[in-house]
Design a protein around this motif. Structure first.
Motif, short mmCIF file in Angstrom:
data_model
loop_
_atom_site.label_atom_id
_atom_site.label_comp_id
_atom_site.label_asym_id
_atom_site.label_seq_id
_atom_site.Cartn_x
_atom_site.Cartn_y
_atom_site.Cartn_z
N CYS A 419 0.84 -1.20 0.00
CA CYS A 419 0.00 0.00 0.00
C CYS A 419 0.87 1.25 0.00
O CYS A 419 1.86 1.32 0.75
N PRO A 420 0.54 2.23 -0.83
CA PRO A 420 1.32 3.48 -0.82
C PRO A 420 1.09 4.24 0.47
O PRO A 420 0.15 3.96 1.23
N VAL A 421 1.95 5.19 0.71
CA VAL A 421 1.81 6.00 1.92
C VAL A 421 0.46 6.71 1.89
O VAL A 421 -0.05 7.09 0.82
N GLY A 422 -0.10 6.85 3.07
CA GLY A 422 -1.39 7.51 3.17
C GLY A 422 -2.57 6.56 3.05
O GLY A 422 -3.72 6.99 3.10
N THR A 423 -2.29 5.27 2.89
CA THR A 423 -3.35 4.28 2.80
C THR A 423 -3.07 3.15 3.76
O THR A 423 -1.95 2.98 4.25
N ARG A 424 -4.07 2.34 4.02
CA ARG A 424 -3.92 1.19 4.90
C ARG A 424 -4.51 -0.05 4.25
O ARG A 424 -5.26 0.03 3.28
N LYS A 425 -4.13 -1.20 4.79
CA LYS A 425 -4.62 -2.46 4.26
C LYS A 425 -6.05 -2.72 4.73
O LYS A 425 -6.36 -2.53 5.90
N ASP A 443 -9.16 10.80 8.46
CA ASP A 443 -8.62 12.09 8.89
C ASP A 443 -8.04 11.96 10.29
O ASP A 443 -8.63 11.33 11.17
N GLY A 444 -6.88 12.54 10.47
CA GLY A 444 -6.23 12.48 11.77
C GLY A 444 -5.32 11.30 11.94
O GLY A 444 -4.69 11.14 12.99
N THR A 445 -5.21 10.44 10.92
CA THR A 445 -4.30 9.29 10.96
C THR A 445 -3.42 9.33 9.72
O THR A 445 -3.79 9.89 8.68
N THR A 450 5.02 1.12 5.18
CA THR A 450 4.22 0.01 4.67
C THR A 450 3.47 -0.70 5.78
O THR A 450 3.11 -1.87 5.64
N ALA A 451 3.24 -0.02 6.88
CA ALA A 451 2.51 -0.64 8.00
C ALA A 451 1.08 -0.96 7.57
O ALA A 451 0.50 -0.33 6.70
N ALA A 452 0.51 -1.98 8.23
CA ALA A 452 -0.83 -2.45 7.85
C ALA A 452 -1.90 -1.45 8.25
O ALA A 452 -2.93 -1.35 7.58
N ASP A 453 -1.69 -0.74 9.33
CA ASP A 453 -2.72 0.17 9.83
C ASP A 453 -2.21 1.61 9.83
O ASP A 453 -1.00 1.87 9.80
N CYS A 454 -3.17 2.51 9.87
CA CYS A 454 -2.84 3.93 9.97
C CYS A 454 -2.59 4.29 11.44
O CYS A 454 -3.23 3.73 12.33
N THR A 455 -1.67 5.19 11.64
CA THR A 455 -1.29 5.59 13.00
C THR A 455 -1.93 6.93 13.34
O THR A 455 -1.80 7.88 12.56
N PRO A 456 -2.62 7.02 14.46
CA PRO A 456 -3.22 8.31 14.83
C PRO A 456 -2.15 9.35 15.11
O PRO A 456 -1.09 9.05 15.67
N CYS A 457 -2.42 10.57 14.70
CA CYS A 457 -1.50 11.67 15.00
C CYS A 457 -1.63 12.05 16.47
O CYS A 457 -2.68 11.84 17.09
N PRO A 458 -0.57 12.61 17.05
CA PRO A 458 -0.70 13.14 18.41
C PRO A 458 -1.80 14.19 18.49
O PRO A 458 -2.22 14.75 17.46
N GLN A 459 -2.24 14.47 19.69
CA GLN A 459 -3.40 15.34 19.87
C GLN A 459 -3.18 16.73 19.28
O GLN A 459 -4.11 17.35 18.78
N GLU A 460 -1.95 17.22 19.31
CA GLU A 460 -1.68 18.56 18.82
C GLU A 460 -1.44 18.61 17.32
O GLU A 460 -1.12 19.67 16.77
N TYR A 461 -1.54 17.43 16.65
CA TYR A 461 -1.23 17.37 15.22
C TYR A 461 -2.43 16.83 14.44
O TYR A 461 -3.33 16.22 14.99
N TRP A 462 -2.38 17.04 13.13
CA TRP A 462 -3.43 16.56 12.23
C TRP A 462 -2.78 16.07 10.95
O TRP A 462 -1.66 16.49 10.60
N SER A 463 -3.44 15.18 10.26
CA SER A 463 -2.87 14.62 9.04
C SER A 463 -2.96 15.62 7.89
O SER A 463 -3.91 16.41 7.80
#
Length: 745
Positions: A419-425, A443-445, A450-463
């Motif tokens: 999966c390209p960056v910005g997407t998840r399996k 939004d927000g992740t 190439t990780a399988a899941d999207c990672t949430p951004c820290p509270q002070e950040y946004w995707s």
């Protein structure tokens, strides 16, 4: 031959036998290993030994195999006296899994033989690769006795599949019919991985089979050159020891004639007696790449070391630990126990020992099929070996590998591309885990790898828009330079300016009847407090800090308390002034300037005390609020204590209500310039503003909360300024003829 004769001798003295590799369904059947084309000579003896181990366990108490690889033989509960010098298929499965991991293949097919060798091998391999996240697309099953329809079904399975890498864990005899059909149907572009049972077999190693199987990779037993074996083999002569077993049959196969001994009279082709094996070019005499033979060598020496310990009952140079045994006294159990403890280094530098399951240390060569000078060569390009700590070591000369694709680049085999960056399996229902769709991260992740899941951004950040990076959220607060901030600042400064101008007018016309009638001292106090009230909103704008948060709420509370206290003082003055017109009433005389100051100061001090307690125990502080928007951080001042905040507002409200009640009661007193009417109107405006402020304050989001509070401050301040002082200024500046004592009275 010498090694085999040694084994036969050991069988008679130790009840331990040497086994080759046996076909299924029984584990111990006819051996399928040929040594230089003389298998028929030894076939009878191997079969006898194997069947004895299987059918007469009471007769044979231990066995050392040089070619049986089935992992099931490591089961000590079923085979407590079984040893071998060839690694178990369990280790071969680990080696194959390590190879798959090394090249990053995650979507592969598998071909197994319909016997214990194939089924157990693929089962062990599947267990290993599942730990690595590799998926098996299909498992085809074949056997040499299968009909052509079954073989064609497997070929069709290969054709339809999207895999580019296939493992064949099959003996050569079972695999060859499938290989011919794959070549016939021109199925190319597949990278084949082979088990040791076929990867170096001679029959499929032809240019014809290479068309589809070229570049195949696989593992084989470690090869070893045994130079001392060749002189012995070339010196075999039936005339030297006519009674030696198998020598006459061996001679007839190698030389092509039958030696005639004195007691024999045969009509076959007779040898002249001058024949020799010294210059024979037969492959049997090539001792530079021995594999199975080297396992036989290790097996014989392992048994010899065990017998040596039994007969001589001590290590070299040490005292005996128990009485020595004669050969006739050796029991099978004692041989088994000593075999388990065997540990020595042979003349080739390899350590020979058995683990708790009777298995030797794993050691394989990595073979690559390459076409050189029109011949298929099995080129060794690496090695796989077990380490002392239980780990495994894989070494590959990757740059020398010839791939089936004909390119230097390692072929890929995946069900779904990474999966390209910005997407998840997203797993596809009903398909293996290696098959998936790629969907954009929420939004927000983010997914920046190439990780399988999207990672949430820290509270002070946004995707960001590509969902591959967390960026700081925009901060929101009421700024001075934005349109709303500019407007409120202008209005605030305008109110402050009007307060100062009014104060200057009052000071300049302080001797006129209008100013004297409205109590000039309290009026100046009130104008000064209104001046501070108009400046107070400026502390509500800009980035909140610890000091501005404490200042804005306390300044607001104290200035408005001072303002309403002055209005209260003026209201009491009006009421008492008219009460003084009643004969005998001395209230006005008792309510002079000193008492007025006391009322203003005492009412203001109560508010100051509330603010001090507020700042001491739970002061306001700057806070980041995330609930209004996912993409914004609202910077605002947290009141710290809601009770203290509403106590400040409540106290101001009490003062305002008292002023409203007193002014309302005095609104009809006879006078041309009754200030009570203006105070009543101003208090109505003040109370209306702050009553509507509370719900608006609670419901307004973000910076609009601050804007609502500033609007309430400015509205109430302008209400007081315009209601109380505008009529007076109108008379002073516009209608000076009315600024007389007579008109006011």
């Amino acid at each position: 031959i010498l090694l085999f004769l040694c084994v036969l001798h050991l069988n008679t003295v130790s009840s331990c036998e040497l086994f080759g590799k046996f076909d299924m369904p029984s584990l111990f059947k006819e051996g399928d290993i040929m040594i230089g084309g003389i298998f028929p000579i030894f076939k009878k003896q191997i079969v006898r030994s194997a069947s004895t181990f299987e059918k007469e366990p009471s007769g044979v108490k231990c066995g050392v195999s040089y070619f049986s690889t089935c992992a099931c033989l490591s089961d000590r509960a079923k085979y407590p006296t079984f040893f071998r010098t060839i690694p178990s298929d369990y280790f071969q499965a680990k080696a194959l899994a390590a190879l798959v991991k090394h090249f990053g293949w995650q979507w592969i097919g598998a071909i197994q033989s319909d016997n214990d060798y194939g089924r157990n091998g693929i089962l062990s391999f599947t267990e290993e690769v599942k730990k690595l996240g590799v998926c098996i697309a299909f498992v085809g099953t074949i056997l040499r006795t299968y009909s052509m329809d079954k073989i064609l079904d497997v070929v069709e399975m290969i054709r339809r599949s999207t895999v580019k890498v296939i493992l064949a864990f099959v003996p050569e005899g079972d695999f060859y019919p499938l290989m011919k059909e794959v070549v016939k149907q021109n199925i190319t572009g597949i990278q084949w991985i082979g088990s040791e049972a076929w990867i170096t077999a001679a029959r499929p190693s032809t240019p014809e089979i290479y068309q589809a199987f070229g570049g195949a990779l696989g593992f084989v037993m470690q090869k070893m050159a045994m130079p001392k074996l060749k002189p012995f083999l070339t010196n075999i002569n039936p005339y030297t020891d006519p009674s030696a077993a198998f020598v006459k049959d061996f001679w007839e196969i190698m030389v092509g004639c039958r030696p005639v001994l004195p007691e024999e009279h045969r009509m076959d082709k007779i040898c002249t007696g001058n024949e020799t094996l010294m210059n024979s070019q037969h492959a049997f005499f090539d001792v530079t790449q021995l594999r199975a033979t080297y396992n036989v060598y290790k097996a014989v020496y392992a048994i010899a070391h065990a017998l040596h310990q039994l007969i001589f009952c001590k290590p070299a140079g040490q005292k005996p630990v128990r009485p020595c045994l004669n050969v006739s006294e050796i029991q099978p159990k004692e041989v088994t126990d000593h075999l388990q403890r065997v540990n020595f280094r042979n003349e080739f530098g390899d350590d020979v020992f058995f683990d708790e399951n009777g298995d030797p240390p794993a050691s394989y060569d990595i073979i690559n099929w390459q076409l050189r000078n029109g011949q298929v060569q099995h080129v060794t390009l690496g090695h796989f070996a077990s380490a002392a700590n239980g780990d495994f070591r894989l070494n590959i000369q990757e740059e020398k590998i010839v791939w089936r694709t004909g390119k230097r680049q390692v072929p890929t085999s995946v069900c779904s591309n990474v999966c390209p960056v910005g997407t998840r399996k997203a797993q596809i229902k009903g398909k293996p885990t290696c098959c998936f769709d790629c969907i954009p991260c929420a939004d927000g992740t983010i997914a920046n790898s190439t990780a399988a899941d999207c990672t949430p951004c820290p509270q002070e950040y946004w995707s960001n828009e590509r969902k591959d990076e967390c960026i700081p959220k925009t901060t929101e607060f009421l700024r001075y330079h934005e349109p709303m901030g500019i407007a409120l600042t202008v209005v605030s400064l305008l109110g402050a300016s009007l307060s100062l101008v009014t104060m200057m007018v009052f000071i300049h016309y302080r001797e006129t009847p209008v100013i004297k009638a409205s109590n000039s001292e309290l009026s100046c106090f009130l104008l000064f407090s209104l001046f501070l009230c108009f400046l107070c909103p400026l502390t509500f704008m800009g980035r909140p800090t610890v000091w501005t948060c404490m200042l804005r709420h306390t300044a607001f509370g104290v200035t408005f308390a001072l303002c309403i206290s002055c209005v209260l003082g003026k209201t009491i003055v009006v009421v008492t002034a008219f009460k003084a017109t009643i004969p005998g009433n001395k209230v006005a005389g008792k309510f002079g300037p000193a008492q007025q100051r006391i009322i203003v100061c005492s009412c203001t001090m109560i508010q100051i005390l509330i603010c001090v307690l507020w700042l001491k125990f739970k002061p306001p502080f700057p806070d980041m609020v995330f609930r209004y928007s996912n993409k914004k951080i609202v910077l605002e001042c947290n009141t710290g204590s809601e009770a203290a905040f509403y106590a400040v507002l409540g106290y101001i409200g009490i003062l305002a209500i008292v002023c409203l009640v007193l002014a309302f009661l005095a609104r009809k007193l006879p006078d041309n310039f009754n200030e009570a009417k203006f105070i009543t109107f101003s208090m109505l405006i003040f109370c209306a503003v702050w009553i509507t402020f509370i719900p608006a304050y609670i419901s307004s989001p973000g910076k609009f909360t601050v804007a609502v509070e500033i609007f309430a401050i400015l509205s109430s301040a302008f209400g007081l300024l315009s209601s109380i002082f505008a009529p007076k200024c109108y008379i002073i500046l516009v209608k000076p003829e009315k600024n007389t004592k007579k008109h006011i009275m």
